[in-house]
Scaffold this motif. Structure first.
Motif, short mmCIF file in Angstrom:
data_model
loop_
_atom_site.label_atom_id
_atom_site.label_comp_id
_atom_site.label_asym_id
_atom_site.label_seq_id
_atom_site.Cartn_x
_atom_site.Cartn_y
_atom_site.Cartn_z
N PRO A 71 0.82 -1.22 0.00
CA PRO A 71 0.00 0.00 0.00
C PRO A 71 0.85 1.27 0.00
N GLY A 72 0.32 2.31 -0.64
CA GLY A 72 0.97 3.61 -0.65
C GLY A 72 0.20 4.60 0.19
N ARG A 73 0.71 5.82 0.25
CA ARG A 73 0.07 6.86 1.06
C ARG A 73 -1.32 7.19 0.52
N HIS A 74 -1.46 7.14 -0.80
CA HIS A 74 -2.74 7.45 -1.43
C HIS A 74 -3.30 6.16 -2.04
N SER A 75 -4.24 5.56 -1.37
CA SER A 75 -4.72 4.23 -1.75
C SER A 75 -5.40 4.20 -3.11
N THR A 76 -5.95 5.35 -3.54
CA THR A 76 -6.66 5.38 -4.82
C THR A 76 -5.76 5.79 -5.98
N ALA A 77 -4.50 6.08 -5.69
CA ALA A 77 -3.58 6.48 -6.76
C ALA A 77 -3.26 5.29 -7.66
N LYS A 78 -2.95 5.57 -8.90
CA LYS A 78 -2.58 4.50 -9.83
C LYS A 78 -1.27 3.86 -9.38
N TRP A 189 -2.56 1.98 -14.75
CA TRP A 189 -1.35 1.96 -13.95
C TRP A 189 -0.53 3.21 -14.21
N HIS A 190 0.24 3.60 -13.21
CA HIS A 190 1.09 4.78 -13.34
C HIS A 190 2.32 4.48 -14.20
N ASP A 414 7.96 7.54 -8.30
CA ASP A 414 6.97 7.88 -7.27
C ASP A 414 7.03 9.36 -6.90
N GLU A 415 8.23 9.92 -6.94
CA GLU A 415 8.41 11.32 -6.54
C GLU A 415 8.16 12.30 -7.67
N SER A 416 8.49 11.90 -8.91
CA SER A 416 8.53 12.89 -9.99
C SER A 416 7.35 12.87 -10.94
N ARG A 417 6.75 11.69 -11.14
CA ARG A 417 5.65 11.63 -12.12
C ARG A 417 4.33 11.94 -11.42
N PRO A 418 3.58 12.94 -11.91
CA PRO A 418 2.32 13.32 -11.26
C PRO A 418 1.27 12.23 -11.37
#
Length: 418
Positions: A71-78, A189-190, A414-418
């Motif tokens: 899991p990431g900080r934003h669960s709904t993020a791609k 997916w991101h 994770d840091e750079s792509r919106p």
């Protein structure tokens, strides 16, 4: 023992030692083919390793792939997705695909143990049945996930007369769900990243640490059927013969010459020539040739069928034969995402590793992910370029380097792509 970026080799050593136990003892090397008992046992072990790495919601999806989520900080993020495969060819090696899955597990576990939380979920996939099989269709799990596996594909029959759909069902999968399950749509997916051995010699010969893959070759396959004239091997004069086997053999040389003359990366491999008769006192009147061609050169790849139809017909005519060609497309050329190429290169530079852009002649699960997300691939050296054989080898230091670049790339994405 620790190497680059603080990655301990102990856990990697254990994973490789454990997975090497799941092989078919009837063959030399490492054999864990799709649908085999060894592969089934290894997949059960792999599910537990996914959980051991701290992944959640570990399951086998409708397409036969083993999936887990960090899991990431934003669960709904791609999600950022990492993947590869753990099946092998018969008498294969112990690094092809396996480095990518075990490396992805190590990245997930290191991120979890670090106490940091990615902005996005991190998904890890062990794709089902990537390697060649008796049904003539590679990348079963990734192809199905991408929505490219068809009902017609399920009707493919092995030389032993078994349907692909039946083989999947016997293995515990539902073939109807494999073609009708919920597929991730484009943009779901991101990013998709895959770590893999090069399976060629560029990195090993140049001493470069990392290959940033520019594109994966498209693959076309052909079957050539040569029709000449059967004759008595003692009575038929050489100049009057219509020898279908010689026409096919000459065509194999033409294929070789054609690929050698390509402007960019291209290869041609004749895999089979059959005279369709066994008598040694008969001039072959029929023969069959099978071959495949691969390239990352779009113009060359697009013109293959037209150019070779002329070249091979000339070879057939030279020996008084007629020729029928049947073509099939395995996959189109798959270009990696330019931004991900830059990210992987930057990750390598930050870690003090040398890198170079390389094409991939081998196909990968990543090819089928291009319709879902931006795709990038990281290569590490294969000693002498050997692969799909027991001699396949990649040193531990190169595996650790690859894992470090994969983790750094994940963090940069994770840091750079919106």
């Amino acid at each position: 023992m620790e190497t680059i970026d603080g990655i301990s080799t102990g856990r990697i050593d254990r994973l490789f030692a454990d997975i090497e136990a799941f092989v078919d003892p009837a063959f030399d090397g490492w054999t864990r083919t799709v649908f085999s008992p060894a592969y089934k046992a290894e997949r059960s072990w792999m599910v537990e390793e996914f959980k051991r790495a701290g992944l959640e919601d570990v399951h086998t999806d409708d397409f036969g792939n083993i999936v887990g989520i960090l899991p990431g900080r934003h669960s709904t993020a791609k999600p950022i997705v990492l993947g590869s495969h753990t099946d092998t060819v018969e008498r294969g090696g112990r690094f092809d695909g396996i480095v990518g899955v075990l490396g992805a597990l190590e990245v997930a576990q290191r991120i979890k143990e670090s106490g940091s939380v990615l902005n996005r979920p991190l998904m890890v996939i062990d794709f089902f049945g990537e390697e060649a099989n008796p049904f003539g269709l590679t990348c079963l799990g990734s192809r199905a996930l991408a929505g490219s596996l068809t009902v017609k594909d399920l009707e493919r029959v092995s030389p032993e007369g078994k349907r692909l759909g039946d083989a999947m069902q016997s293995f515990g999968l539902d073939p109807s769900r494999a073609v009708s399950g919920k597929h991730p749509v484009r943009g779901s997916w991101h990013a998709y990243l895959e770590l893999h051995i090069e399976q060629s010699s560029t990195l090993d010969q140049t001493g470069c640490n990392i290959g940033v893959v520019s594109a994966t070759a498209g693959i076309k396959r052909l079957v050539g059927r040569y029709m000449g004239q059967y004759d008595h091997a003692g009575g038929a004069r050489m100049k009057s013969r219509k020898d279908a086997l010689l026409a096919a053999a000459s065509s194999a040389l033409a294929l070789h010459e054609f690929a050698c003359g390509s402007p960019e990366y291209a290869v041609a491999t004749t895999t089979h020539i059959d005279s369709l008769q066994l008598a040694q006192n008969v001039v072959p009147g029929r023969s069959e040739l099978r071959a495949e061609l691969r390239s990352t050169d779009s113009a060359w790849f697009g013109a293959i069928e037209k150019d070779l139809a002329l070249r091979l017909s000339m070879r057939a005519t030279e020996f008084g034969c007629e020729l029928d060609l049947e073509w099939s497309l395995d996959n189109e050329i798959a270009h990696t995402d330019a931004t991900l190429q830059e990210t992987i290169a930057a990750a390598s530079t930050i870690l003090g590793l040398s890198w170079t852009a390389v094409p991939s002649g081998a196909t990968h699960d990543s090819v089928h992910m291009t319709g879902i997300a931006p795709m990038g691939m990281i290569f590490i050296p294969s000693i002498d370029g050997r692969s799909h054989c027991p001699e396949e080898f990649t040193p531990k230091k190169d595996i650790i380097n690859g894992i470090a670049v994969l983790e750094k790339s994940v963090r940069l994405v994770d840091e750079s792509r919106p």
